[in-house]
Design a protein around this motif. Structure first.
Motif, PDB file in Angstrom:
ATOM      1  N   TRP A 142       0.822  -1.205   0.000  1.00 14.09           N
ATOM      2  CA  TRP A 142       0.000   0.000   0.000  1.00 14.09           C
ATOM      3  C   TRP A 142       0.859   1.260   0.000  1.00 14.09           C
ATOM      4  N   THR A 143       2.030   1.194   0.608  1.00 14.44           N
ATOM      5  CA  THR A 143       2.951   2.334   0.525  1.00 14.44           C
ATOM      6  C   THR A 143       3.395   2.560  -0.912  1.00 14.44           C
ATOM      7  N   ALA A 145       1.742   1.589  -3.632  1.00  9.55           N
ATOM      8  CA  ALA A 145       0.594   2.029  -4.427  1.00  9.55           C
ATOM      9  C   ALA A 145       0.325   3.518  -4.227  1.00  9.55           C
ATOM     10  N   CYS A 146       0.367   3.977  -2.977  1.00 10.17           N
ATOM     11  CA  CYS A 146       0.125   5.397  -2.706  1.00 10.17           C
ATOM     12  C   CYS A 146       1.228   6.271  -3.301  1.00 10.17           C
ATOM     13  N   SER A 147       2.476   5.818  -3.182  1.00 14.14           N
ATOM     14  CA  SER A 147       3.576   6.585  -3.760  1.00 14.14           C
ATOM     15  C   SER A 147       3.452   6.667  -5.277  1.00 14.14           C
ATOM     16  N   LEU A 149       0.646   6.442  -7.123  1.00 14.66           N
ATOM     17  CA  LEU A 149      -0.465   7.324  -7.490  1.00 14.66           C
ATOM     18  C   LEU A 149      -0.108   8.785  -7.259  1.00 14.66           C
ATOM     19  N   ARG A 150       0.584   9.067  -6.147  1.00 19.76           N
ATOM     20  CA  ARG A 150       0.973  10.441  -5.865  1.00 19.76           C
ATOM     21  C   ARG A 150       1.931  10.983  -6.925  1.00 19.76           C
TER      22      ARG A 150
END
Length: 254
Positions: A142-143, A145-147, A149-150
């Protein structure tokens, strides 16, 4: 602080290598001097593929008892993953390259977990750079994935704004021409002096373009620098005098 020449630095380095060789390979008076027999090992880059390949190279050299003969190790990118792991192993365990070589050479051909040293198994477990611990419910995933997308959002925002800026250029030109036309109509209606024959939008645009060009040339001249080593001084192109093709005075022949 006394000045040290390059020759002195290289001489001290060769002496240090000779001492290191005696520790790694044992005393041997017949061994050629280090100056003529330096051995270097370079790990190339390429991400996890390079790291995996370089690990196999290290293991093969260890089995052939050649890893201890290396004087220098150089690495880049994925290769640095293996070289730093190798150096960290020796540093943390307080052992030399001969002990590491013995540990790597003692491995059997079986790929099972039992056949590998804990250091090698740890390296394999963390060989996945972005998500060391796999799994959809893991924090690493999830880290990542968030990185992703950001960073994707930020990059796309920059590209969209750049495209919008390019699309606004023609509109800005049209608005500027309309403004010059309104200025022309206003001056022709209120001004009747000696320059009234030149109160047209095309002349305003010509003057404005010349001013913008002069400003551009001025700032380009500010960024064209040369260095006078004798005076340790920067010389701007717009104030440089003499010399063929604007050459720096420090570069002119006597």
């Amino acid at each position: 602080m006394p000045n040290i020449s390059v020759e002195e630095v290289l001489d001290q380095e060769l002496r240090q290598i000779q001492v290191s060789r005696n520790l790694r390979l044992g005393e041997n008076p017949e061994r050629p001097a280090a100056e003529n027999t330096l051995v270097g090992l370079a790990f190339s880059g390429g991400g996890i593929r390079s790291a995996t390949f370089n690990l196999g190279v290290v293991q093969a050299l260890a089995k052939a008892r050649l890893l201890r003969t290396v004087d220098y190790i150089s690495s880049v990118s994925g290769g640095g993953y293996i070289s730093s792991w190798l150096m960290a192993w020796m540093s943390h365990q307080k052992i030399g390259i001969k002990q590491v070589e013995e540990c790597l050479a003692a491995q059997s051909e079986s790929p099972s977990d039992i056949a590998e040293r804990p250091e090698v198994r740890f390296l394999r477990n963390y060989s996945n750079y972005l998500t060391p611990r796999k799994g959809l419910l893991g924090a690493d995933f999830w880290t990542f994935a968030c990185s992703y997308l950001r960073n994707t959002f930020l990059n796309q925002t920059i590209l969209v704004l750049l495209l919008l800026s390019i699309l606004l250029v023609p509109r800005s030109i049209v608005i500027g021409l309309h403004y010059l036309e309104r200025t022309e109509e206003h001056l022709q209606a209120t001004y009747s002096g000696p320059l009234s024959d030149y109160m047209y939008a095309q002349y305003f645009a010509l003057v404005l373009g010349a001013l913008v060009g002069l400003v551009g040339v001025f700032f380009m001249g500010l960024n064209l620098l040369s260095l006078d080593p004798e005076k340790n001084k920067k010389i701007f192109a717009i104030v440089r005098r003499g010399g063929a093709a604007g050459a720096s005075p420090s570069l002119r022949p006597p």
